[in-house]
Write an enzyme that holds these catalytic residues in place. Structure first.
Site, mmCIF file in Angstrom:
data_model
loop_
_atom_site.group_PDB
_atom_site.id
_atom_site.type_symbol
_atom_site.label_atom_id
_atom_site.label_comp_id
_atom_site.label_asym_id
_atom_site.label_seq_id
_atom_site.Cartn_x
_atom_site.Cartn_y
_atom_site.Cartn_z
ATOM 1 N N ASP A 1 -0.424 5.227 0.591
ATOM 2 C CA ASP A 1 -0.700 6.183 1.793
ATOM 3 C C ASP A 1 -0.615 5.234 3.061
ATOM 4 O OD1 ASP A 1 -1.487 8.440 0.246
ATOM 5 O OD2 ASP A 1 -3.004 7.321 -0.380
ATOM 6 N N ASP B 1 -1.316 -0.610 6.247
ATOM 7 C CA ASP B 1 -1.591 -0.124 7.293
ATOM 8 C C ASP B 1 -3.067 -0.052 7.921
ATOM 9 O OD1 ASP B 1 -2.285 1.785 5.339
ATOM 10 O OD2 ASP B 1 -2.317 3.303 6.894
ATOM 11 N N ASP C 1 0.891 -1.248 -0.185
ATOM 12 C CA ASP C 1 -0.113 -0.012 -0.083
ATOM 13 C C ASP C 1 0.858 1.266 0.017
ATOM 14 O OD1 ASP C 1 -2.585 1.334 0.196
ATOM 15 O OD2 ASP C 1 -2.136 1.762 2.456
#
Length: 342
Positions: A28, A225, A26
Site C-alpha cells: 500500500d 512509503d 511494502d
C-alpha cells in the site's frame, strides 16, 4: 554510514537492483493504492526482476491472504508467487504459536488473512468471546468491519486472555485518500480495556524475522512509503532502506525525521530501484546534490540551484538532519520544498 547517526542519504554507484539481492517491498502506497498500480511500479519491478533482483512483498495489511495478494499483483502485470508475499498476519500467527498450545482457540477481529495464517500455525479461529478463546488477535478488517467486533475483543480481553495485534498503523492509503488503519481500531479496544497488545508487524522484530525466514534474503533492501513502519523496521533490522514518495510520507515529514526514521536512500517512486543514487556532499556551510545546494539560515532551510527535484530534497535532508543532530530541528522548509514541487 550507521543508521543511528545518519545525517544524509547515501549514494550508490550501482543501480540499487544490482547492489541488493532482494527488495522487501511494502504494498500500500508503494506498489498500489486502492488496488490500482502506482505509476511506474509495474515497469520498474519487471525490469528489476529481469536483472536478477528477487522481489518480496511485505505488508502490514492483514486483511487479504497471500494467495489473493499474489493474484492481485499478477493481474496488475507483476507476476507473483504466493511464497513471495509476507503479511503481518503470518508474523502475528507465528508469534502466537510460540506462546499458545497447538489447536488453541483464537478470537479473530479482522479478515480472512488472519484466519488463514492462524490455521497455517495450527491455531483455531473463533468468532465470539463466548467460544472460550485463549487469546484475541486483531488485524485490519477493511472499512466494513462491524463495530460489534471491537466489543467481542473487549469482552474476551476483560476475562484475562492475551491480546495480539498484527500491526498498529494508524492510517492506510486508499484510492480516495488516507483512511483509518488497524492502529486506529486497536486504539478503540485499548481505550475500552486499558490493555496493551503484543504487536508483530512493522517496525517490530517479529515482522522482520518472518520476512527473512520466508525469503532467505542475504542483502535485502527495504522499500517503503512510511517512516514509522517501513523505515523504522529497516532501522530495527539493521538493513538498508529506500523511501519512495508515493504514499503517506511527504517532504516535510522526511526532513523532520528522527534518526530511526531516516532512510538510506530517497526517491520519487520505484524507478529509484533501477538507478544509482547521487552522492550528497558537504559544500561550504551546506550540502550539495546534483545541481542543488542547501543551507540553513537563521530559522529556515534555503535552496539554490536547479536540477532534479529529488537531488534538491536529498541536499535538504542533509542540512535538516545535521541541524537536528545538533539540537536545532525547528527550521522552516516550506519555500525550499515548494521550489521542488514537494
Amino acid at each position: 554510514m550507521s543508521q543511528a547517526f545518519r545525517t544524509r542519504p547515501d549514494g550508490s554507484g550501482q543501480a540499487l537492483s544490482e547492489a541488493y539481492d532482494t527488495a522487501l517491498l511494502d504494498l500500500d502506497g508503494v506498489v498500489y493504492a486502492g488496488g490500482n498500480a502506482i505509476a511506474y511500479a509495474v515497469e520498474s519491478l519487471g525490469t528489476a526482476r529481469a536483472g536478477g533482483m528477487r522481489l518480496a512483498y511485505v505488508t502490514n495489511n492483514a486483511l487479504r491472504t497471500p494467495d489473493s495478494v499474489a493474484e492481485h499483483l499478477t493481474a496488475l502485470g507483476i507476476p507473483t508467487e504466493v511464497g513471495e508475499v509476507i503479511t503481518s498476519a503470518q508474523a502475528v500467527a507465528r508469534l502466537m504459536s510460540e506462546q499458545l498450545p497447538g489447536g488453541a482457540r483464537v478470537l479473530v477481529i479482522g479478515g480472512e488473512g488472519l484466519r488463514v495464517a492462524l490455521r497455517e500455525r495450527g491455531l483455531e479461529p473463533v468468532e465470539s468471546a463466548d467460544d472460550d478463546p485463549v487469546a484475541v488477535v486483531q488485524g485490519y478488517g477493511g472499512p466494513d468491519l462491524p463495530w460489534g467486533r471491537f466489543a467481542e475483543a473487549a469482552y474476551a480481553i476483560a476475562r484475562g486472555v492475551p491480546w495480539f495485534a498484527s500491526n498498529t498503523d494508524l492510517t492506510i492509503p486508499s484510492a480516495r485518500g488516507i483512511a483509518p488503519g488497524n492502529g486506529a481500531a486497536v486504539q478503540v479496544v485499548r481505550i475500552a480495556t486499558g490493555a496493551e497488545p503484543q504487536v508483530a508487524g512493522k517496525p517490530l522484530p517479529p515482522m522482520h524475522r518472518e520476512t527473512i525466514l520466508r525469503t532467505g534474503a542475504e542483502r535485502p533492501l527495504v522499500v517503503g512509503d512510511r517512516l514509522d513502519t517501513d523505515i523504522e523496521g529497516a532501522f530495527n533490522g539493521e538493513v538498508d532502506s529506500l523511501l519512495v514518495l508515493t504514499g503517506v510520507t511527504d517532504g516535510a515529514e522526511l526532513l523532520a525525521a528522527p534518526p530511526r526514521h531516516r532512510p538510506t536512500y530517497v526517491d520519487a517512486d520505484l524507478r529509484g530501484l533501477l538507478t544509482g543514487q547521487p552522492e550528497v556532499v558537504a559544500a561550504g556551510a551546506g550540502f550539495r546534490c546534483g545541481g542543488w545546494t542547501a543551507t540553513a539560515g537563521d530559522d529556515r532551510l534555503e535552496l539554490d540551484g536547479e536540477g532534479e527535484p529529488m537531488d534538491g530534497l536529498r541536499a535538504l535532508c542533509a542540512v535538516a538532519w545535521t541541524a537536528a543532530g545538533a539540537g536545532s530541528c525547528a527550521l522552516d522548509a516550506g519555500k525550499a520544498l515548494a521550489r521542488l514541487g514537494l
